[in-house]
Every structure is written in C-alpha cells, then in structure tokens.
Design a protein around this motif. Structure first.
Motif, short mmCIF file in Angstrom:
data_model
loop_
_atom_site.label_atom_id
_atom_site.label_comp_id
_atom_site.label_asym_id
_atom_site.label_seq_id
_atom_site.Cartn_x
_atom_site.Cartn_y
_atom_site.Cartn_z
N GLU A 151 -0.13 7.61 2.70
CA GLU A 151 -1.13 8.65 2.49
C GLU A 151 -0.51 9.94 1.94
O GLU A 151 -1.15 10.67 1.21
N ARG A 157 0.86 -1.19 0.00
CA ARG A 157 0.00 0.00 0.00
C ARG A 157 0.89 1.24 0.00
O ARG A 157 1.88 1.30 0.72
N GLN A 190 -0.36 6.44 -6.69
CA GLN A 190 -1.38 7.26 -6.04
C GLN A 190 -1.39 6.98 -4.55
O GLN A 190 -1.12 5.86 -4.10
N PRO A 216 -2.19 -1.56 -9.83
CA PRO A 216 -3.17 -1.47 -8.75
C PRO A 216 -3.93 -2.79 -8.60
O PRO A 216 -4.22 -3.46 -9.60
N THR A 217 -4.26 -3.14 -7.39
CA THR A 217 -4.98 -4.39 -7.16
C THR A 217 -6.43 -4.31 -7.63
O THR A 217 -7.05 -5.35 -7.85
N ASP A 218 -6.96 -3.11 -7.79
CA ASP A 218 -8.35 -2.99 -8.24
C ASP A 218 -8.46 -2.84 -9.76
O ASP A 218 -9.54 -2.55 -10.27
N HIS A 219 -7.39 -3.08 -10.47
CA HIS A 219 -7.41 -2.99 -11.94
C HIS A 219 -8.21 -4.17 -12.50
O HIS A 219 -8.25 -5.25 -11.91
N ASN A 256 -2.41 6.14 -0.85
CA ASN A 256 -3.32 5.21 -0.19
C ASN A 256 -3.94 4.19 -1.15
O ASN A 256 -5.06 3.74 -0.96
N GLN A 257 -3.22 3.81 -2.17
CA GLN A 257 -3.66 2.81 -3.17
C GLN A 257 -2.89 1.52 -2.92
O GLN A 257 -1.73 1.54 -2.58
N GLU A 258 -3.55 0.39 -3.10
CA GLU A 258 -2.90 -0.90 -2.93
C GLU A 258 -2.38 -1.38 -4.29
O GLU A 258 -3.08 -1.30 -5.30
N TYR A 259 -1.13 -1.91 -4.30
CA TYR A 259 -0.47 -2.32 -5.54
C TYR A 259 0.08 -3.73 -5.45
O TYR A 259 0.54 -4.16 -4.39
#
Length: 167
Positions: free
Chosen positions: A88, A85, A123, A146-149, A125-128
C-alpha cells in the motif's frame, strides 16, 4: 515491455535481457581497469611493444570464453512466474536503489534486488503478473504486467514451456 513479456512467457530471456545479464560483469571489470591502465600505462606500452603481447591476447581470449560460458548459463536458466501484490505504501521514486518488494497470495514478501524491466513504475495495492529469476545474490525482476490488463491472458506462461516455475 510487451516484447519482454512475450519472450518470458515462452520460458526465454528477451535479447536485451540476455545482453544485460551477460555484459554486467564486463562493465564492472572495465571500470576497474581504467585506474590500472592509467597507473601502468608506461609498463603496458613496453609490454605490448616488447614482445609480451601474447599475455594481452590471452587475457582477451579468457574474457571472451567467460562471456561465452555466462551466456550459455543464462540461455538455460529457469524462469519463475508469480502473481504478486504491490504494498500500500511504495518507496519514493528517488530511492531507485532500494529493492522492489511485492507480496504473494500467501502474504510472503518477495524482494527483487535487481531489475531488467525497462519501466519500474508500480502502483500501490495493484496485483501484478511477474516473471523473475532466482539467483544466489537475490531475485531479478524480468518483466511484469497488471493482472487487470486487457492483454493479460496472452502474457501468462504458455503450456508448451517447461522452463517456467509457477508460484
């Protein structure tokens, strides 16, 4: 970045990553050689014209051998994979020489002093998902996503690769 993620997923370095890692010391040596050549140019001319050209050829062969050994070393390197992650508060883009610092699931800070990723825009606070190398001089960031890709499942380590250590 997609091509690099797909190559790293199989436990291999992408061709561009391998080229950058292998050629890194050559650039440093060439930059150091410029002042030496300027200072010793008259001696170098007599060296090559005077019959001692074998020293130059020997130096080139030693250089090629060192590049070959470095290339071979990095062809068998162990890749590491982890989910991290971003903090911030990210450093300014003007501070490009600062290491990239990410946090794993246990709260441990991991610093990436070197990067072979073409795009380093992270970015806050983004998880990678991150592929990286562990070396004595520090971690080297290879690729991340990114994990949400939408394509994140195709970029996770494959089960057939035994050259990836998961964190």
């Amino acid at each position: 970045m997609r091509e690099r993620l797909l190559a790293n997923r199989l436990g291999k370095l992408h061709n561009e990553q391998r080229r950058e890692v292998v050629m890194e010391p050559v650039v440093t040596v060439m930059l150091l050689m410029v002042p030496v050549i300027i200072l010793l140019r008259s001696f170098l001319i007599t060296l090559f014209w005077g019959g001692l050209w074998m020293i130059g050829v020997g130096a080139l062969l030693v250089g090629v051998f060192m590049l070959f050994m470095r290339s071979r070393r990095y062809s068998r390197v162990q890749l590491h994979f982890g989910v991290f992650r971003a903090p911030e508060k990210l450093p300014s883009t003007w501070l490009f020489w600062k290491p990239i610092i990410l946090t794993d699931a246990y709260g441990v800070l991991t610093s990436f002093k070197h990067s072979l990723a073409p795009d380093k825009r992270i970015q806050a606070n983004q998880e990678y998902m991150v592929y990286y190398l562990k070396e004595a001089k520090g971690n080297t960031l290879l690729s991340f996503a990114p994990t949400d890709h939408l394509e994140n499942a195709s970029w996770r380590p494959s089960n057939i690769s035994n050259r990836i250590t998961k964190k």
